[in-house]
Enzyme design. Structure first.
Site, PDB file in Angstrom:
ATOM      1  N   PHE A 113      -3.180   2.501  -5.140  1.00  0.00           N
ATOM      2  CA  PHE A 113      -3.575   2.850  -3.769  1.00  0.00           C
ATOM      3  C   PHE A 113      -2.383   3.069  -2.842  1.00  0.00           C
ATOM      4  CE2 PHE A 113      -3.343  -0.045  -0.097  1.00  0.00           C
ATOM      5  CZ  PHE A 113      -2.689  -1.130  -0.638  1.00  0.00           C
ATOM      6  N   LYS A 114      -1.191   2.612  -3.245  1.00  0.00           N
ATOM      7  CA  LYS A 114      -0.014   2.826  -2.403  1.00  0.00           C
ATOM      8  C   LYS A 114       0.205   4.317  -2.133  1.00  0.00           C
ATOM      9  CE  LYS A 114       1.438  -1.586  -2.543  1.00  0.00           C
ATOM     10  NZ  LYS A 114       0.389  -2.241  -3.335  1.00  0.00           N
ATOM     11  N   ASP A 115      -0.261   5.174  -3.050  1.00  0.00           N
ATOM     12  CA  ASP A 115      -0.121   6.613  -2.847  1.00  0.00           C
ATOM     13  C   ASP A 115      -0.840   7.091  -1.582  1.00  0.00           C
ATOM     14  OD1 ASP A 115       1.376   7.175  -5.168  1.00  0.00           O
ATOM     15  OD2 ASP A 115      -0.440   7.253  -6.400  1.00  0.00           O
TER      16      ASP A 115
END
Ligand SMILES: *Cc1c(COP(=O)(O)O)cnc(C)c1O
Length: 497
Positions: A113-115
């Site tokens: 999810f860091k993307d």
């Protein structure tokens, strides 16, 4: 007319900062975090937002917070970020499995999810640099528990005017996470292993950011630091978007009625993701409970249940390494809100954390925590959640998502709350193949992570994601490892001064 939003430090030392300046600085000069002077409210009906695609919605939400960006600048950032580097046009698809809803935030280039935030941060940063007439080369200094590092590398590679240095705990990330980072190419990237855990890496980076003498030398060499960690407001704000997206998807698919409340369940480490959900709620999105899920490093569970935050405890390395954190930096922003924006109080609490390793909030702040439910899942419970759901519905969760799923099951049992819940799915199971596959069947005990990518792909009857295909065969380009005391020296060596 409403007052224009600006940014200020949670510790009171800075005020009246523009969004672009806050994004460039990353952290306030007094060590506090930048927060908006007020949380903007949504000024359209949810029904009207429901027809927007991800990019349109992202523009809408971001424009409320980043008020000194022009429409053109912001649309440019959004369109460059949320394009075909995501493997689905939806960007953040909502998947219904049995009676559960999963918001899959792992369709970006690094499968976590860091993307969602790190694909846009480089654009926000370079735009901010232009707006502020910075004229210096930006050095992104970042500590990672595994996923941030690769996502930041992916986002910042070959962006002109930026260099990026990533520190990761050498023994604290999965084999696949490690390979993703140390094989990363790009002429402006540097990856360094630390002999220590994530908190050591994060504390080291924070120390460097506050080392005035070092900052002066840096400036003389025409560099300036910025942070890609979730303390940067430019990371936090893009995360608010997908809570709106999730809600609106449920609404447009007829799963919830207009204005019906939902719960969100968030596997939590640094408290950035769940804080974004809290901001979404404050903006007016109908969220009932914010369910904060921890693994065995349950410092947040203890905090929510007792009002005492105490990092003085054993650190566990778990199968959900991106949540192996004892100092949840973004909690400071929540403390600021819970205290009624009392920066003196926040400073006292943070000083106490620094010197005693703990702090206790007062009763008024505790009662403001009532929208949060804290829970945790042990390693066994996490594995069981993965195998149960796989056996029931043939859906494979990663270990972090499984922590959240397990905590929500417990919450539903103890609370008898039947509000529909969205489980925030933060990583692809392909990133943590060993733990995931062995949760499903212990016959995989002798396989390695890379072999298990193939096995998982055949279980799911789908090609493995391109992002990790043959990752074990790629050339290792980053071999530096250093002691946690030597991080500053490592930075200096790379920057060559
Ligand atoms: C970073 C991360 C988390 C924790 O998110 P925070 O915003 O730090 O709370 C959870 N799961 C995965 C897979 C992550 O990469």
């Amino acid at each position: 007319m409403e007052e224009k939003i600006y940014y200020k430090s949670t510790r009171g030392g800075q005020n009246g900062i523009s969004a672009s300046e806050a994004i460039l600085k990353g952290i306030a000069e007094d060590g506090g975090l930048f927060v908006p002077s007020r949380i903007p409210k949504i000024d359209l009906k949810l029904k009207e937002l429901a027809s927007m695609n991800y990019r349109e919605l992202a523009y809408y939400v971001l424009s409320k917070f980043l008020v000194d960006f022009t429409e053109e600048e912001l649309k440019n950032c959004v369109n460059n970020a949320y394009d075909n580097k995501f493997d689905t046009e939806e960007i953040a698809p909502m998947v219904k499995v049995g009676d559960s809803y999963f918001l899959e935030l792992f369709h970006g280039p690094t499968l976590a999810f860091k993307d969602m935030a790190l694909s846009i941060l480089p654009y926000l940063l370079t735009t901010s640099s232009k707006k502020q007439g910075l004229g210096k080369e930006i050095v992104i200094l970042t500590a990672t528990s595994g996923d941030t590092g690769k996502a930041a590398l992916e986002g910042f590679t070959n962006i002109p005017g930026i260099k990026i240095i990533v520190f990761y705990p050498e023994e604290g990330v999965s084999e696949i996470q490690k390979m993703q980072m140390i094989t990363h190419k790009g002429n402006n990237t540097h990856v360094i292993g630390i002999k220590g855990n994530f908190d050591d890496a994060q504390s080291g980076v924070k120390r460097i950011f506050r080392d005035e003498e070092f900052l002066k030398t840096l400036e003389e060499n025409n560099y300036v630091f910025s942070s890609a960690n979730s303390i940067n407001i430019g990371r936090l704000v893009p995360q608010v978007v997908y809570y709106f997206y999730a809600y609106l998807k449920l609404y447009s698919k007829g799963e919830i009625a207009e204005d019906e409340s939902i719960n969100v369940v968030v596997p939590t480490g640094n408290f950035g993701n769940i804080l974004a959900a809290y901001y979404a709620k404050e903006m007016g999105l109908p969220i009932n409970k914010l369910i904060c899920a921890s693994n065995d490093n349950k410092v947040l569970y203890d905090f929510i249940s007792t009002g005492v935050y105490d990092k003085g405890r054993e650190f566990y390395t778990t199968i959900s390494p991106s949540m192996d954190i004892l100092i949840s930096s973004n909690l400071e922003r929540l403390l600021y809100a819970l205290s009624g924006e009392d920066s003196k109080m926040v400073k006292e609490l943070m000083d106490s954390l620094d010197s005693n390793g703990s702090y206790k909030i007062n009763d008024a702040m505790r009662s403001n925590l009532k929208d949060f439910f804290g829970g945790y899942a042990s390693e066994e419970e996490t594995k069981k959640a993965i195998s149960d759901l796989y056996n029931k519905d043939k859906y494979i969760m990663d270990t972090h998502t499984a922590v959240a799923y397990s905590v929500n099951e417990r919450y539903v049992k103890v609370s008898e709350d039947n509000t529909k819940a969205v489980v925030v799915s933060t990583a692809s199971p392909y990133k943590f193949t060993y733990a995931v596959m062995n949760s499903i069947d212990n016959k995989y005990a002798d396989y390695n992570d890379f072999q298990l990518v193939k096995e998982m792909s055949s279980l799911l009857n789908k090609e493995e994601p391109l992002a990790i295909k043959d990752i074990n065969k790629r050339e290792i380009v980053h071999k530096t490892v250093c002691n946690k005391e030597d991080m500053k020296k490592a930075v200096q060596e790379y920057l060559n001064f």
